[in-house]
Scaffold this motif. Structure first.
Motif, PDB file in Angstrom:
ATOM      1  N   CYS A 176     101.846  64.350  76.936  1.00  0.00           N
ATOM      2  CA  CYS A 176     101.835  62.928  77.302  1.00  0.00           C
ATOM      3  C   CYS A 176     100.388  62.477  77.495  1.00  0.00           C
ATOM      4  N   PHE A 191     102.464  64.259  71.574  1.00  0.00           N
ATOM      5  CA  PHE A 191     103.737  63.877  70.943  1.00  0.00           C
ATOM      6  C   PHE A 191     104.163  62.503  71.430  1.00  0.00           C
ATOM      7  N   GLY A 192     105.171  61.975  70.766  1.00  0.00           N
ATOM      8  CA  GLY A 192     105.640  60.638  71.115  1.00  0.00           C
ATOM      9  C   GLY A 192     106.717  60.692  72.186  1.00  0.00           C
ATOM     10  N   CYS A 193     107.049  59.526  72.692  1.00  0.00           N
ATOM     11  CA  CYS A 193     108.038  59.458  73.771  1.00  0.00           C
ATOM     12  C   CYS A 193     109.426  59.898  73.304  1.00  0.00           C
ATOM     13  N   CYS A 236     105.955  57.538  84.838  1.00  0.00           N
ATOM     14  CA  CYS A 236     107.068  57.469  83.887  1.00  0.00           C
ATOM     15  C   CYS A 236     108.357  58.052  84.477  1.00  0.00           C
ATOM     16  N   THR A 291     109.216  53.882  79.621  1.00  0.00           N
ATOM     17  CA  THR A 291     108.253  54.994  79.722  1.00  0.00           C
ATOM     18  C   THR A 291     106.961  54.470  80.345  1.00  0.00           C
ATOM     19  N   CYS A 292     105.936  55.287  80.324  1.00  0.00           N
ATOM     20  CA  CYS A 292     104.644  54.863  80.888  1.00  0.00           C
ATOM     21  C   CYS A 292     104.127  53.647  80.102  1.00  0.00           C
ATOM     22  N   PRO A 317     102.076  60.618  82.902  1.00  0.00           N
ATOM     23  CA  PRO A 317     103.453  61.008  83.221  1.00  0.00           C
ATOM     24  C   PRO A 317     103.876  60.635  84.631  1.00  0.00           C
ATOM     25  N   ARG A 376     101.522  53.837  77.163  1.00  0.00           N
ATOM     26  CA  ARG A 376     101.817  54.377  75.828  1.00  0.00           C
ATOM     27  C   ARG A 376     102.444  53.290  74.952  1.00  0.00           C
ATOM     28  N   ILE A 410     110.928  58.956  82.857  1.00  0.00           N
ATOM     29  CA  ILE A 410     111.403  60.067  82.023  1.00  0.00           C
ATOM     30  C   ILE A 410     110.780  61.371  82.537  1.00  0.00           C
ATOM     31  N   PHE A 411     109.520  61.300  82.922  1.00  0.00           N
ATOM     32  CA  PHE A 411     108.866  62.499  83.454  1.00  0.00           C
ATOM     33  C   PHE A 411     109.498  62.906  84.792  1.00  0.00           C
TER      34      PHE A 411
HETATM   35  S1  SF4 Z   1     105.540  61.173  76.621  1.00  0.00           S
HETATM   36 FE1  SF4 Z   1     107.261  61.449  78.029  1.00  0.00          FE
HETATM   37  S2  SF4 Z   1     106.338  61.385  80.075  1.00  0.00           S
HETATM   38 FE2  SF4 Z   1     104.857  60.489  78.650  1.00  0.00          FE
HETATM   39  S3  SF4 Z   1     105.255  58.295  78.707  1.00  0.00           S
HETATM   40 FE3  SF4 Z   1     106.426  59.147  76.994  1.00  0.00          FE
HETATM   41  S4  SF4 Z   1     108.441  59.547  77.869  1.00  0.00           S
HETATM   42 FE4  SF4 Z   1     107.012  59.325  79.569  1.00  0.00          FE
END
Ligand code: SF4
Length: 137
Positions: A61, A66-68, A39, A23-24, A36, A27, A41-42
């Motif tokens: 994000c 919220f968490g990853c 990342c 992820t980023c 994001p 974080r 995932i984004f």
């Molecule tokens: S919240 Fe989602 S977009 Fe942001 S770093 Fe985590 S996984 Fe990536």
């Protein structure tokens, strides 16, 4: 291959890969805001999730709302929704023995006719008679 997700992989296999996906790097903790655009995932959200979900993910994000893992759960749901019909179609085709072979043969036969017609036109313009050419259609 562990750095790619196959379109026909099972939901369990997809989740196992998403869970450990990078992820980023900003974080490090749940309370750290992220970026994001840095990342993967984004990036996948942009391919699979609905616009309102993408906006929600972007916001949460950046604000550590919220968490990853929460973010990955949303992505997982989006991916399963998108991939389910593709996977069902693939299963259907695998179950019909010879189905793809029939489609390919039918396509090849149609292409052959079209190619013959095009070549007839070329020969006509060049002044070559088609009865001088041996070909099967
Ligand atoms: S919240 Fe989602 S977009 Fe942001 S770093 Fe985590 S996984 Fe990536």
């Amino acid at each position: 291959m562990n750095n790619a997700i196959g379109l026909l992989e099972s939901p369990e296999a997809i989740w196992e890969k998403l869970k450990i996906g990078a992820t980023c790097p900003h974080r490090q903790r749940r309370s750290d805001p992220g970026h994001p655009e840095h990342c993967n995932i984004f990036t996948m959200h942009q391919a699979f999730s609905k616009l309102d979900e993408i906006a929600l993910v972007d916001h949460h994000c950046r604000t550590a709302g919220f968490g990853c893992i929460d973010c990955k759960k949303i992505l997982y749901k989006s991916m399963i929704e998108e991939l389910a019909p593709i996977q069902a179609r693939a299963r259907e085709m695998n179950e019909k023995a010879g189905y793809i072979q029939e489609i390919l043969q039918s396509g090849a036969a149609k292409c052959k006719v079209i190619a013959w017609e095009v070549m007839e036109e070329v020969r006509a313009r060049l002044g070559i008679r088609s009865d001088q050419i041996k070909a099967e259609v």
